[in-house]
Design a protein around this motif. Structure first.
Motif, PDB file in Angstrom:
ATOM      1  N   ALA A  23       0.831  -1.212   0.000  1.00 14.41           N
ATOM      2  CA  ALA A  23       0.000   0.000   0.000  1.00 14.41           C
ATOM      3  C   ALA A  23       0.858   1.251   0.000  1.00 14.41           C
ATOM      4  N   ILE A  24       1.981   1.193   0.724  1.00 17.40           N
ATOM      5  CA  ILE A  24       2.890   2.334   0.762  1.00 17.40           C
ATOM      6  C   ILE A  24       3.454   2.614  -0.624  1.00 17.40           C
ATOM      7  N   ASN A  25       3.906   1.558  -1.305  1.00 23.28           N
ATOM      8  CA  ASN A  25       4.475   1.749  -2.633  1.00 23.28           C
ATOM      9  C   ASN A  25       3.432   2.250  -3.626  1.00 23.28           C
ATOM     10  N   ILE A  26       2.194   1.760  -3.500  1.00 20.91           N
ATOM     11  CA  ILE A  26       1.120   2.242  -4.359  1.00 20.91           C
ATOM     12  C   ILE A  26       0.854   3.716  -4.089  1.00 20.91           C
ATOM     13  N   ALA A  27       0.888   4.093  -2.802  1.00 19.51           N
ATOM     14  CA  ALA A  27       0.657   5.498  -2.445  1.00 19.51           C
ATOM     15  C   ALA A  27       1.718   6.389  -3.067  1.00 19.51           C
ATOM     16  N   ILE A  28       2.973   5.917  -3.056  1.00 20.51           N
ATOM     17  CA  ILE A  28       4.055   6.689  -3.666  1.00 20.51           C
ATOM     18  C   ILE A  28       3.819   6.827  -5.165  1.00 20.51           C
ATOM     19  N   LEU A  29       3.383   5.738  -5.790  1.00 21.67           N
ATOM     20  CA  LEU A  29       3.101   5.781  -7.223  1.00 21.67           C
ATOM     21  C   LEU A  29       2.004   6.792  -7.519  1.00 21.67           C
ATOM     22  N   LEU A  30       0.983   6.813  -6.674  1.00 21.68           N
ATOM     23  CA  LEU A  30      -0.120   7.750  -6.877  1.00 21.68           C
ATOM     24  C   LEU A  30       0.349   9.190  -6.745  1.00 21.68           C
ATOM     25  N   LEU A  31       1.324   9.422  -5.872  1.00 20.26           N
ATOM     26  CA  LEU A  31       1.826  10.778  -5.682  1.00 20.26           C
ATOM     27  C   LEU A  31       2.564  11.279  -6.910  1.00 20.26           C
ATOM     28  N   ILE A  32       3.092  10.341  -7.717  1.00 18.37           N
ATOM     29  CA  ILE A  32       3.833  10.727  -8.911  1.00 18.37           C
ATOM     30  C   ILE A  32       2.872  11.132 -10.031  1.00 18.37           C
ATOM     31  N   ILE A  33       1.671  10.581  -9.990  1.00 13.54           N
ATOM     32  CA  ILE A  33       0.673  10.896 -11.002  1.00 13.54           C
ATOM     33  C   ILE A  33       0.055  12.259 -10.704  1.00 13.54           C
ATOM     34  N   ALA A  34      -0.347  12.971 -11.734  1.00  9.20           N
ATOM     35  CA  ALA A  34      -0.937  14.297 -11.531  1.00  9.20           C
ATOM     36  C   ALA A  34      -2.106  14.229 -10.564  1.00  9.20           C
ATOM     37  N   GLY A  35      -2.175  15.215  -9.669  1.00 11.87           N
ATOM     38  CA  GLY A  35      -3.171  15.184  -8.610  1.00 11.87           C
ATOM     39  C   GLY A  35      -4.532  15.680  -9.048  1.00 11.87           C
ATOM     40  N   CYS A  36      -5.519  15.404  -8.188  1.00 14.18           N
ATOM     41  CA  CYS A  36      -6.883  15.790  -8.508  1.00 14.18           C
ATOM     42  C   CYS A  36      -7.222  17.169  -7.958  1.00 14.18           C
ATOM     43  N   LYS A  37      -6.402  17.707  -7.077  1.00 15.50           N
ATOM     44  CA  LYS A  37      -6.652  19.042  -6.539  1.00 15.50           C
ATOM     45  C   LYS A  37      -5.602  20.018  -7.049  1.00 15.50           C
ATOM     46  N   GLU A  38      -6.047  21.238  -7.265  1.00 14.68           N
ATOM     47  CA  GLU A  38      -5.142  22.290  -7.720  1.00 14.68           C
ATOM     48  C   GLU A  38      -5.075  23.369  -6.648  1.00 14.68           C
ATOM     49  N   TYR A  39      -3.874  23.588  -6.122  1.00  7.49           N
ATOM     50  CA  TYR A  39      -3.657  24.599  -5.094  1.00  7.49           C
ATOM     51  C   TYR A  39      -2.904  25.773  -5.719  1.00  7.49           C
ATOM     52  N   THR A  40      -3.426  26.971  -5.531  1.00 10.22           N
ATOM     53  CA  THR A  40      -2.750  28.170  -6.031  1.00 10.22           C
ATOM     54  C   THR A  40      -2.626  29.174  -4.891  1.00 10.22           C
ATOM     55  N   THR A  41      -1.416  29.662  -4.692  1.00 11.29           N
ATOM     56  CA  THR A  41      -1.168  30.673  -3.666  1.00 11.29           C
ATOM     57  C   THR A  41      -0.563  31.902  -4.336  1.00 11.29           C
ATOM     58  N   LYS A  42      -1.141  33.059  -4.065  1.00 14.99           N
ATOM     59  CA  LYS A  42      -0.633  34.311  -4.618  1.00 14.99           C
ATOM     60  C   LYS A  42      -0.311  35.262  -3.466  1.00 14.99           C
ATOM     61  N   THR A  43       0.914  35.753  -3.453  1.00 11.82           N
ATOM     62  CA  THR A  43       1.344  36.645  -2.382  1.00 11.82           C
ATOM     63  C   THR A  43       1.942  37.912  -2.973  1.00 11.82           C
ATOM     64  N   LYS A  44       1.476  39.049  -2.496  1.00 14.30           N
ATOM     65  CA  LYS A  44       2.034  40.334  -2.913  1.00 14.30           C
ATOM     66  C   LYS A  44       2.772  40.951  -1.730  1.00 14.30           C
ATOM     67  N   ILE A  45       4.069  41.180  -1.911  1.00 14.65           N
ATOM     68  CA  ILE A  45       4.880  41.812  -0.871  1.00 14.65           C
ATOM     69  C   ILE A  45       4.966  43.308  -1.166  1.00 14.65           C
ATOM     70  N   ASN A  46       4.565  44.111  -0.218  1.00 13.61           N
ATOM     71  CA  ASN A  46       4.622  45.564  -0.381  1.00 13.61           C
ATOM     72  C   ASN A  46       5.951  46.116   0.115  1.00 13.61           C
ATOM     73  N   SER A  47       6.293  47.311  -0.325  1.00  9.63           N
ATOM     74  CA  SER A  47       7.595  47.894   0.006  1.00  9.63           C
ATOM     75  C   SER A  47       7.763  48.149   1.501  1.00  9.63           C
ATOM     76  N   ASP A  48       6.657  48.301   2.237  1.00  9.01           N
ATOM     77  CA  ASP A  48       6.753  48.533   3.683  1.00  9.01           C
ATOM     78  C   ASP A  48       6.811  47.231   4.484  1.00  9.01           C
ATOM     79  N   GLY A  49       6.827  46.087   3.788  1.00  6.86           N
ATOM     80  CA  GLY A  49       6.914  44.794   4.466  1.00  6.86           C
ATOM     81  C   GLY A  49       5.572  44.128   4.702  1.00  6.86           C
ATOM     82  N   SER A  50       4.490  44.859   4.504  1.00  4.51           N
ATOM     83  CA  SER A  50       3.167  44.243   4.619  1.00  4.51           C
ATOM     84  C   SER A  50       2.934  43.346   3.404  1.00  4.51           C
TER      85      SER A  50
END
Length: 329
Positions: free
Chosen positions: A10-37
Protein backbone atom coordinates in the motif's frame (compact mmCIF):
# COMPACT_ATOMS: atom_id res chain seq x y z
CA UNK A 1 -4.34 -10.86 11.44
CA UNK A 2 -3.01 -8.00 9.39
CA UNK A 3 -0.46 -8.77 6.72
CA UNK A 4 2.61 -6.53 6.86
CA UNK A 5 3.47 -6.95 3.21
CA UNK A 6 0.02 -5.71 2.26
CA UNK A 7 0.81 -2.51 4.12
CA UNK A 8 4.19 -2.20 2.43
CA UNK A 9 2.48 -2.74 -0.92
CA UNK A 10 0.00 0.00 0.00
CA UNK A 11 2.89 2.33 0.76
CA UNK A 12 4.48 1.75 -2.63
CA UNK A 13 1.12 2.24 -4.36
CA UNK A 14 0.66 5.50 -2.44
CA UNK A 15 4.06 6.69 -3.67
CA UNK A 16 3.10 5.78 -7.22
CA UNK A 17 -0.12 7.75 -6.88
CA UNK A 18 1.83 10.78 -5.68
CA UNK A 19 3.83 10.73 -8.91
CA UNK A 20 0.67 10.90 -11.00
CA UNK A 21 -0.94 14.30 -11.53
CA UNK A 22 -3.17 15.18 -8.61
CA UNK A 23 -6.88 15.79 -8.51
CA UNK A 24 -6.65 19.04 -6.54
CA UNK A 25 -5.14 22.29 -7.72
CA UNK A 26 -3.66 24.60 -5.09
CA UNK A 27 -2.75 28.17 -6.03
CA UNK A 28 -1.17 30.67 -3.67
CA UNK A 29 -0.63 34.31 -4.62
CA UNK A 30 1.34 36.65 -2.38
CA UNK A 31 2.03 40.33 -2.91
CA UNK A 32 4.88 41.81 -0.87
CA UNK A 33 4.62 45.56 -0.38
CA UNK A 34 7.60 47.89 0.01
CA UNK A 35 6.75 48.53 3.68
CA UNK A 36 6.91 44.79 4.47
CA UNK A 37 3.17 44.24 4.62
CA UNK A 38 1.69 41.59 2.36
CA UNK A 39 -1.48 40.22 0.83
CA UNK A 40 -2.21 36.51 0.46
CA UNK A 41 -4.73 34.70 -1.74
CA UNK A 42 -5.18 30.93 -1.46
CA UNK A 43 -7.20 29.06 -4.09
CA UNK A 44 -8.18 25.39 -4.09
CA UNK A 45 -9.93 23.79 -7.04
CA UNK A 46 -11.41 20.31 -6.79
CA UNK A 47 -13.42 18.50 -4.16
CA UNK A 48 -13.50 21.07 -1.35
CA UNK A 49 -16.09 19.34 0.81
CA UNK A 50 -13.48 18.68 3.51
CA UNK A 51 -11.22 21.74 3.43
CA UNK A 52 -10.28 21.33 7.09
CA UNK A 53 -9.13 17.76 6.45
CA UNK A 54 -6.69 18.57 3.64
CA UNK A 55 -3.00 18.05 4.50
CA UNK A 56 -2.06 21.41 2.96
CA UNK A 57 -3.28 24.12 5.31
CA UNK A 58 -6.17 26.09 3.84
CA UNK A 59 -7.64 29.14 5.63
CA UNK A 60 -11.11 28.58 7.03
CA UNK A 61 -11.51 31.15 9.82
CA UNK A 62 -13.51 34.36 9.54
CA UNK A 63 -10.45 36.61 9.49
CA UNK A 64 -10.11 35.63 5.82
CA UNK A 65 -12.42 36.77 3.04
CA UNK A 66 -13.72 33.45 1.72
CA UNK A 67 -15.62 32.71 -1.48
CA UNK A 68 -16.88 29.47 -3.05
CA UNK A 69 -18.05 29.04 -6.62
CA UNK A 70 -18.27 26.42 -9.35
CA UNK A 71 -15.21 25.97 -11.53
CA UNK A 72 -15.45 27.50 -15.00
CA UNK A 73 -13.27 24.69 -16.35
CA UNK A 74 -15.20 21.82 -14.76
CA UNK A 75 -18.70 22.23 -13.34
CA UNK A 76 -18.19 19.20 -11.09
CA UNK A 77 -15.44 21.03 -9.21
CA UNK A 78 -15.60 23.89 -6.72
CA UNK A 79 -13.18 26.81 -6.48
CA UNK A 80 -12.48 27.84 -2.89
CA UNK A 81 -10.78 31.23 -2.49
CA UNK A 82 -9.47 32.83 0.71
CA UNK A 83 -7.91 36.30 0.87
CA UNK A 84 -6.29 38.30 3.67
CA UNK A 85 -3.93 41.23 4.30
CA UNK A 86 -1.09 41.06 6.83
CA UNK A 87 0.99 43.71 8.57
CA UNK A 88 4.13 41.67 8.00
CA UNK A 89 5.39 38.20 7.10
CA UNK A 90 5.51 37.18 10.77
CA UNK A 91 1.73 37.49 10.92
CA UNK A 92 1.46 35.43 7.74
CA UNK A 93 3.75 32.74 9.18
CA UNK A 94 1.48 32.48 12.21
CA UNK A 95 -1.28 31.23 9.90
CA UNK A 96 0.79 28.11 9.17
CA UNK A 97 1.39 26.93 12.72
CA UNK A 98 -0.75 23.78 12.53
CA UNK A 99 1.71 20.93 13.12
CA UNK A 100 -0.69 18.35 11.68
CA UNK A 101 -0.47 19.98 8.23
CA UNK A 102 2.25 20.19 5.60
CA UNK A 103 4.67 22.76 6.94
CA UNK A 104 5.01 26.16 5.25
CA UNK A 105 7.74 28.55 6.39
CA UNK A 106 8.26 32.06 5.03
CA UNK A 107 11.30 34.29 5.50
CA UNK A 108 11.51 37.92 4.41
CA UNK A 109 14.36 40.42 4.69
CA UNK A 110 14.40 44.09 3.80
CA UNK A 111 17.77 45.85 3.48
CA UNK A 112 18.09 49.61 3.08
CA UNK A 113 21.21 50.61 1.11
CA UNK A 114 20.73 54.39 0.61
CA UNK A 115 20.06 54.52 -3.13
CA UNK A 116 18.31 51.14 -3.21
CA UNK A 117 16.31 48.87 -0.93
CA UNK A 118 16.76 45.13 -1.37
CA UNK A 119 14.08 42.54 -0.61
CA UNK A 120 14.70 38.83 -0.08
CA UNK A 121 11.80 36.37 0.09
CA UNK A 122 11.87 32.63 0.68
CA UNK A 123 8.92 30.28 1.05
CA UNK A 124 9.54 26.66 1.94
CA UNK A 125 7.17 23.70 1.66
CA UNK A 126 8.21 21.04 4.14
CA UNK A 127 8.56 17.41 3.13
CA UNK A 128 5.46 15.43 4.09
CA UNK A 129 6.79 11.87 3.77
CA UNK A 130 6.12 10.35 7.22
CA UNK A 131 8.99 7.84 7.50
CA UNK A 132 12.30 9.70 7.61
CA UNK A 133 14.45 7.68 9.99
CA UNK A 134 16.36 6.41 6.95
CA UNK A 135 18.12 9.22 5.00
CA UNK A 136 17.17 9.48 1.34
CA UNK A 137 20.83 10.10 0.45
CA UNK A 138 21.55 6.48 1.42
CA UNK A 139 19.55 5.40 -1.64
CA UNK A 140 19.78 8.23 -4.17
CA UNK A 141 22.57 10.63 -5.03
CA UNK A 142 21.70 14.30 -5.57
CA UNK A 143 21.91 13.77 -9.33
CA UNK A 144 19.65 10.71 -9.21
CA UNK A 145 17.13 12.55 -7.04
CA UNK A 146 17.14 15.44 -9.51
CA UNK A 147 16.38 12.98 -12.32
CA UNK A 148 13.55 11.53 -10.23
CA UNK A 149 12.08 15.01 -9.78
CA UNK A 150 12.44 15.63 -13.51
CA UNK A 151 10.24 12.61 -14.20
CA UNK A 152 12.79 9.84 -14.77
CA UNK A 153 10.84 6.56 -14.54
CA UNK A 154 13.73 4.16 -15.08
CA UNK A 155 13.62 0.79 -13.32
CA UNK A 156 16.78 1.60 -11.36
CA UNK A 157 15.34 4.76 -9.82
CA UNK A 158 11.98 3.13 -9.16
CA UNK A 159 13.70 0.24 -7.41
CA UNK A 160 15.68 2.59 -5.18
CA UNK A 161 12.61 4.65 -4.32
CA UNK A 162 10.77 1.44 -3.44
CA UNK A 163 13.72 0.34 -1.29
CA UNK A 164 13.77 3.71 0.45
CA UNK A 165 10.04 3.46 1.15
CA UNK A 166 10.38 -0.10 2.43
CA UNK A 167 13.35 0.66 4.66
CA UNK A 168 11.69 3.78 5.99
CA UNK A 169 8.57 1.82 6.88
CA UNK A 170 10.52 -0.93 8.64
CA UNK A 171 12.75 1.57 10.49
CA UNK A 172 9.62 3.29 11.75
CA UNK A 173 8.11 -0.05 12.72
CA UNK A 174 11.21 -1.06 14.69
CA UNK A 175 11.42 2.33 16.41
CA UNK A 176 7.81 2.10 17.56
CA UNK A 177 8.28 -1.55 18.53
CA UNK A 178 11.19 -0.56 20.79
CA UNK A 179 9.02 2.08 22.46
CA UNK A 180 6.36 -0.58 23.08
CA UNK A 181 8.96 -2.86 24.68
CA UNK A 182 10.08 -0.06 26.99
CA UNK A 183 6.46 0.68 27.90
CA UNK A 184 5.99 -2.95 28.97
CA UNK A 185 9.37 -3.05 30.77
CA UNK A 186 10.75 -5.74 28.47
CA UNK A 187 14.40 -5.55 29.44
CA UNK A 188 15.84 -8.16 27.07
CA UNK A 189 15.05 -5.99 24.03
CA UNK A 190 17.10 -2.83 23.60
CA UNK A 191 18.21 -0.44 20.90
CA UNK A 192 21.58 -2.20 20.89
CA UNK A 193 20.04 -5.64 20.37
CA UNK A 194 17.83 -4.34 17.55
CA UNK A 195 20.78 -2.61 15.88
CA UNK A 196 22.85 -5.78 16.18
CA UNK A 197 20.25 -7.64 14.11
CA UNK A 198 19.00 -4.65 12.09
CA UNK A 199 19.81 -6.01 8.65
CA UNK A 200 18.22 -9.38 9.35
CA UNK A 201 15.15 -7.81 10.92
CA UNK A 202 14.61 -5.43 8.03
CA UNK A 203 15.10 -8.08 5.36
CA UNK A 204 12.85 -10.69 6.96
CA UNK A 205 10.00 -8.39 7.99
CA UNK A 206 10.08 -6.89 4.51
CA UNK A 207 10.18 -10.24 2.68
CA UNK A 208 7.96 -12.55 4.70
CA UNK A 209 4.87 -10.42 5.11
CA UNK A 210 3.77 -12.53 8.08
CA UNK A 211 0.90 -11.76 10.42
CA UNK A 212 1.40 -10.24 13.86
CA UNK A 213 1.74 -13.58 15.68
CA UNK A 214 4.40 -14.76 13.26
CA UNK A 215 6.20 -11.43 13.47
CA UNK A 216 6.30 -11.76 17.25
CA UNK A 217 7.66 -15.31 16.99
CA UNK A 218 10.31 -14.11 14.55
CA UNK A 219 11.26 -11.18 16.81
CA UNK A 220 11.45 -13.41 19.89
CA UNK A 221 13.74 -15.84 18.10
CA UNK A 222 15.97 -13.20 16.53
CA UNK A 223 16.21 -10.98 19.62
CA UNK A 224 16.30 -13.94 22.01
CA UNK A 225 13.34 -12.68 24.00
CA UNK A 226 10.52 -14.76 25.50
CA UNK A 227 8.20 -11.97 26.57
CA UNK A 228 6.96 -10.28 23.39
CA UNK A 229 3.40 -11.65 23.32
CA UNK A 230 2.37 -8.71 25.46
CA UNK A 231 3.18 -6.23 22.66
CA UNK A 232 0.79 -7.84 20.14
CA UNK A 233 -1.85 -5.07 20.54
CA UNK A 234 0.90 -2.47 20.23
CA UNK A 235 2.15 -3.96 16.96
CA UNK A 236 -1.36 -4.01 15.54
CA UNK A 237 -1.72 -0.33 16.51
CA UNK A 238 1.68 0.51 15.00
CA UNK A 239 0.63 -1.02 11.68
CA UNK A 240 -2.70 0.80 11.79
CA UNK A 241 -0.95 4.13 12.45
CA UNK A 242 1.48 3.53 9.60
CA UNK A 243 -1.41 2.92 7.25
CA UNK A 244 -3.12 6.09 8.49
CA UNK A 245 0.03 8.15 7.92
CA UNK A 246 0.30 6.92 4.35
CA UNK A 247 -3.35 7.65 3.62
CA UNK A 248 -2.78 11.19 4.90
CA UNK A 249 0.36 11.59 2.77
CA UNK A 250 -1.49 10.24 -0.26
CA UNK A 251 -4.15 12.91 0.15
CA UNK A 252 -1.48 15.57 -0.50
CA UNK A 253 -1.60 14.51 -4.13
CA UNK A 254 -2.16 17.55 -6.35
CA UNK A 255 -0.58 20.42 -8.26
CA UNK A 256 0.77 23.44 -6.42
CA UNK A 257 1.21 26.89 -7.97
CA UNK A 258 2.90 29.63 -5.97
CA UNK A 259 3.07 33.23 -7.25
CA UNK A 260 5.08 35.94 -5.52
CA UNK A 261 4.90 39.62 -6.52
CA UNK A 262 7.81 41.68 -5.22
CA UNK A 263 8.40 45.43 -4.94
CA UNK A 264 10.81 46.81 -7.52
CA UNK A 265 12.76 44.79 -10.07
CA UNK A 266 13.53 41.08 -9.81
CA UNK A 267 17.28 40.49 -9.41
CA UNK A 268 17.43 36.72 -8.89
CA UNK A 269 15.17 33.73 -8.30
CA UNK A 270 15.15 29.94 -8.56
CA UNK A 271 11.86 30.13 -10.45
CA UNK A 272 11.80 29.40 -14.17
CA UNK A 273 8.86 31.74 -14.71
CA UNK A 274 9.38 35.50 -14.31
CA UNK A 275 6.88 38.07 -15.57
CA UNK A 276 7.64 41.64 -14.58
CA UNK A 277 7.94 41.69 -10.81
CA UNK A 278 6.08 38.38 -10.37
CA UNK A 279 7.66 34.93 -10.18
CA UNK A 280 5.83 31.60 -10.26
CA UNK A 281 6.52 27.99 -9.37
CA UNK A 282 4.22 25.19 -10.53
CA UNK A 283 4.99 21.73 -9.17
CA UNK A 284 3.23 18.56 -8.16
CA UNK A 285 3.36 17.03 -4.69
CA UNK A 286 6.26 14.80 -5.70
CA UNK A 287 8.52 17.89 -5.62
CA UNK A 288 8.37 18.17 -1.83
CA UNK A 289 7.33 14.64 -0.96
CA UNK A 290 10.75 13.49 0.27
CA UNK A 291 12.66 16.75 0.74
CA UNK A 292 11.79 20.38 1.49
CA UNK A 293 11.15 22.65 -1.48
CA UNK A 294 12.44 26.22 -1.14
CA UNK A 295 11.24 29.02 -3.44
CA UNK A 296 13.45 32.11 -3.45
CA UNK A 297 13.34 35.55 -5.04
CA UNK A 298 15.28 38.79 -4.54
CA UNK A 299 14.29 42.23 -5.81
CA UNK A 300 15.47 45.82 -5.64
CA UNK A 301 13.66 49.15 -5.67
CA UNK A 302 15.16 52.60 -6.10
CA UNK A 303 14.91 55.06 -3.22
CA UNK A 304 14.04 58.17 -5.25
CA UNK A 305 14.12 60.45 -2.22
CA UNK A 306 17.70 59.37 -1.51
CA UNK A 307 18.74 60.34 -5.03
CA UNK A 308 17.13 63.77 -4.50
CA UNK A 309 18.73 64.25 -1.09
CA UNK A 310 22.12 63.18 -2.43
CA UNK A 311 21.74 65.61 -5.32
CA UNK A 312 20.89 68.47 -2.96
CA UNK A 313 23.85 67.64 -0.72
CA UNK A 314 26.14 67.53 -3.75
CA UNK A 315 24.92 70.92 -4.99
CA UNK A 316 25.28 72.48 -1.53
CA UNK A 317 28.78 71.07 -1.17
CA UNK A 318 29.69 72.41 -4.59
CA UNK A 319 28.34 75.85 -3.70
CA UNK A 320 30.31 75.88 -0.46
CA UNK A 321 33.45 75.31 -2.47
CA UNK A 322 32.71 77.83 -5.22
CA UNK A 323 31.25 80.79 -3.26
CA UNK A 324 34.40 81.51 -1.19
CA UNK A 325 36.49 81.57 -4.37
CA UNK A 326 34.09 84.01 -6.02
CA UNK A 327 34.21 86.33 -3.00
CA UNK A 328 38.02 86.38 -2.99
CA UNK A 329 37.98 87.62 -6.56
Amino acid sequence: MKNVKNHLFAINIAILLLIIAGCKEYTTKTKINSDGSCERIVIVEGDTSNIAGLPFQIPIDKSWKIEKKKSEKDSTKVVYTAEKKFNDVNDLNAEYGNQSKIGVKINFKKKFRWFYTYYEYEEKYKSFYPFKLTPLKNFLSKEEYRKFLDGDTSKVLKKRIDEYAGKGYIEHFLSEFLKACKKHNITDVSEASINAHKQQLMEQIDKKGEDVNEIINFLEKTLESKSLKVVEPDIELIIKNIESKMEWAGSANGTYTNQISMPGVILSTNSKSVKGNTVEWKVDSQRFQFEDFAMRVESRSANVSMFVITGIIFVLALLLLIIPKIRRK
